[in-house]
Design a protein around this motif. Structure first.
Motif, mmCIF file in Angstrom:
data_model
loop_
_atom_site.group_PDB
_atom_site.id
_atom_site.type_symbol
_atom_site.label_atom_id
_atom_site.label_comp_id
_atom_site.label_asym_id
_atom_site.label_seq_id
_atom_site.Cartn_x
_atom_site.Cartn_y
_atom_site.Cartn_z
ATOM 1 N N ARG A 110 -4.185 -1.962 13.555
ATOM 2 C CA ARG A 110 -3.433 -1.005 12.731
ATOM 3 C C ARG A 110 -3.705 -1.263 11.247
ATOM 4 O O ARG A 110 -3.908 -0.325 10.477
ATOM 5 C CB ARG A 110 -1.935 -1.124 13.023
ATOM 6 C CG ARG A 110 -1.098 -0.118 12.253
ATOM 7 C CD ARG A 110 0.369 -0.186 12.652
ATOM 8 N NE ARG A 110 1.189 0.713 11.851
ATOM 9 C CZ ARG A 110 1.354 2.003 12.095
ATOM 10 N NH1 ARG A 110 0.741 2.550 13.112
ATOM 11 N NH2 ARG A 110 2.128 2.746 11.331
ATOM 12 N N ALA A 111 -3.736 -2.527 10.880
ATOM 13 C CA ALA A 111 -3.990 -2.869 9.474
ATOM 14 C C ALA A 111 -5.395 -2.428 9.074
ATOM 15 O O ALA A 111 -5.613 -1.927 7.970
ATOM 16 C CB ALA A 111 -3.826 -4.368 9.269
ATOM 17 N N LEU B 144 -5.373 1.291 8.630
ATOM 18 C CA LEU B 144 -4.669 1.681 7.404
ATOM 19 C C LEU B 144 -5.485 1.332 6.167
ATOM 20 O O LEU B 144 -5.503 2.080 5.189
ATOM 21 C CB LEU B 144 -3.294 1.006 7.353
ATOM 22 C CG LEU B 144 -2.259 1.605 8.299
ATOM 23 C CD1 LEU B 144 -1.001 0.758 8.320
ATOM 24 C CD2 LEU B 144 -1.915 3.037 7.896
ATOM 25 N N ASP C 169 4.063 -2.104 6.138
ATOM 26 C CA ASP C 169 3.598 -0.985 6.942
ATOM 27 C C ASP C 169 3.835 0.303 6.154
ATOM 28 O O ASP C 169 4.579 0.307 5.183
ATOM 29 C CB ASP C 169 4.367 -0.947 8.272
ATOM 30 C CG ASP C 169 3.555 -0.248 9.353
ATOM 31 O OD1 ASP C 169 2.590 0.465 8.991
ATOM 32 O OD2 ASP C 169 3.874 -0.408 10.536
ATOM 33 N N HIS D 197 1.271 -4.678 10.921
ATOM 34 C CA HIS D 197 0.458 -4.388 9.740
ATOM 35 C C HIS D 197 -0.167 -5.643 9.163
ATOM 36 O O HIS D 197 -0.950 -5.582 8.233
ATOM 37 C CB HIS D 197 1.305 -3.696 8.672
ATOM 38 C CG HIS D 197 2.393 -4.575 8.148
ATOM 39 N ND1 HIS D 197 3.557 -4.802 8.835
ATOM 40 C CD2 HIS D 197 2.467 -5.322 7.029
ATOM 41 C CE1 HIS D 197 4.322 -5.635 8.145
ATOM 42 N NE2 HIS D 197 3.677 -5.970 7.041
#
Lengths: 184, 383
Positions: B111-112, B115, B180, B301
């Motif tokens: 996810r990090a 992003l 996040d 995150h």
């Protein structure tokens, strides 16, 4: 100049291990060591062989390191300086970083400007920041600093002006406190 | 009003140019000049309207980042590095964290990574929109900058929603991100890039379809590919010469290899091609953002990061595709919690080092078209 040479239009990433063997083979005895770390090829060169080795790296069609990435240095204090020359082969997708050890007293090496025009500014920066002389450089004057600036700011012995007059007050962690506080 | 001295009223006899005295003149452009985006100074020798020599003089904004980071730990340096190229803070921060992560072999949650890609591409778009507007402005077109900033604002809002800042984000941490993303970010980011893609044809018609713009840029400031390689030129300027060097493709980092996007290439390497590549790259960034938003995984995150970040002894070179070109950090660690040495290889430094060659032989008014299409940030040159 209308269209770039064919070789520049296409690239393939050669496996770094394989490319490093190719570099070692082409440089022969000129390179003291060649190894791969984190996908980058590191070559150790004696100070006298830099220009010759760089010429091979640039002009040999199987290496084709025509892209001049950067030149800089690391100050290892009593152990002298380590000059870094980063070249890149666009055709084979690999970065080669040459390491050149220079003595702590009056460090000097041959300029790469005749081979790579881009080395001009990098060598000027390196000269003013570390006090390294580049023999054969056409115009080794200061790049960032004023002409009358004294000292070499990126040497480890050069303390930040603000810290020279007033020490940083607090230690951030136990180890620093034990060592008498940081020098920041 | 006094009387006009007699020698000023005299009309020079120009019937024979043989007797006319001509000499080279040195024109000092900057350090305060609107077309230099900060404090770049160019010493230009002109023979009439023709530039004979040009020498960029830099250092008016030298802040000594390479020295300052030696006094700060690996989390603190993020905030310094964010300030080099002030138009693309996120992109400045990413390779520094990559260097720490690779040396510590830290696992970064997917996810990090997604992003980071989204934020980096949004930041690339805001950077490119800035230059889209300013290049037109420098050539005398005042409208495009209004359009560019309209689209830029939406994306800027999305970045602000996530990071709380508009320029110096300080959001990328070793191991992941500071926080996040908040609710509403995905929708806002999607709206921003969709509006941008819908409006890009307007810029293309307004500028690249404009005859005056073409006459000012086509064939002006051609950069020879061999010269570009020799000087380590990168980014849209190198790709405008037709050289497909994009680190996201050549040496993929984060999760860039999971997305479909193209590398727009120019053919002539002139000011027009550089601008064309810049505008096309925004479309590709928008494509990446859409794909990454679609596939954004759930999860954390930030990965498991030790409270005290101490790196093993060693050296690493980490590079990434900054909006302006290759941004590289050569990190030397002596086993402590601060960098022993951090060499910062910025795109603008190498890109502007070739300007002297490009300006030689050009006309004085073309200097603005050439410098404007070199897309540089002075903080990124001087560091």
């Amino acid at each position: 100049m209308a269209t770039p040479p064919r070789s520049l239009r296409s690239w393939e990433r050669v496996d770094p291990e394989e490319f490093s063997r190719r570099v070692a083979g082409k440089l022969g005895d000129a390179a003291a060591s060649v190894d791969v770390r984190n996908g980058t090829i590191h070559v150790t060169l004696p100070a006298g062989d830099v220009v010759g080795a760089a010429r091979v790296l640039k002009e040999d069609p199987e290496l084709d390191c025509a892209y001049f990435n950067f030149l800089s240095a690391v100050d290892w204090e009593a152990e002298g300086f380590e000059v870094l020359v980063a070249l890149h082969s666009l055709t084979y997708g690999n970065t080669v970083i040459a390491h050149v050890r220079l003595p702590a007293e009056s460090p000097s090496m041959a300029s790469l400007t005749a081979l790579y025009g881009g080395a001009n500014w990098h060598e000027r920066e390196c000269a003013e920041m570390f006090g390294i002389d580049f023999d054969g450089h056409p115009n080794l004057v200061k790049l960032y600093l004023p002409e009358d600036f004294e000292g070499y700011p990126l040497r480890r012995s050069f303390k930040l002006a603000s810290r020279r007059y007033k020490a940083w007050p607090g230690a951030k962690d136990e180890e620093e406190a034990a060592a008498g506080g940081p020098l920041r | 009003m006094g009387t006009v001295p007699e020698d000023l009223t005299r009309v020079p006899d120009l019937s024979s140019t043989g007797g006319l005295h001509t000499e080279e003149m040195v024109l000092n452009v900057g350090p305060q000049h609107p077309a230099t985006h900060g404090v770049l100074r160019v010493l230009v020798s002109v023979d009439g309207e023709r530039i004979v020599r040009a020498e960029p003089v830099i250092g008016y904004m030298h802040r000594g980042h390479e020295k300052l980071v030696e006094q700060r730990d690996f989390r603190q340096i993020t905030n310094l590095l964010s300030r080099m190229d002030w138009l693309s803070g996120i992109n400045n921060e990413i390779p520094a964290s990559l260097a720490v992560e690779r040396m510590l072999e830290l696992e970064v949650p997917r996810r990090a990574q997604y992003l980071r890609v989204i934020l980096a591409e949004l930041n690339r778009i805001t950077n490119h929109l800035m230059f889209t507007g300013s290049f037109g402005l420098e050539l005398g077109a005042t409208t495009p900058v209004m359009y560019a900033f309209r689209e830029r604002e939406l994306i800027q809002e999305a970045l602000e929603l996530v990071t709380g800042g508009r320029m110096h984000f300080g959001f990328i941490r070793p191991g992941g991100l500071k926080e996040d993303v908040p609710r509403g970010f995905v929708e806002l980011a999607r709206r921003g890039v969709r509006q941008l893609v819908a409006k890009i044809p307007d810029y293309e018609n307004l500028l690249m379809g404009n005859e005056i713009f073409k006459q000012r840029t086509v064939g002006v400031g051609r950069l020879d590919p061999a010269l570009a390689l020799d000087h380590g030129v990168s980014g849209p300027i190198l790709r405008a010469c037709g050289i497909p060097y994009d680190i996201r493709k050549v040496d993929p980092y984060l999760v860039y290899d999971e997305f479909e996007f193209d590398t727009p290439l120019g053919a002539q390497g002139d000011s027009f091609d550089r601008f064309w590549v810049l505008v096309q790259e925004m479309k590709e960034s928008a494509r990446i953002v859409e794909q990454a938003l679609d596939g954004l995984p759930e999860g954390s995150h930030i990965g498991a990061v030790p409270k005290r970040l101490t790196l093993p002894k060693g050296q690493i070179y980490c590079h990434a595709e900054n909006p302006l070109g290759e941004l590289g950090y050569y990190l030397v660690s002596d086993g402590g919690n601060k960098p022993y040495r951090l060499k910062i290889r910025t795109p603008s430094f190498s890109n502007i080092s070739v300007a002297a060659h490009m300006l030689r032989g050009a006309f004085v008014p073309d200097m603005i078209a050439i410098l404007g299409s070199m897309f540089f940030v002075v903080g990124d040159i001087d560091r």
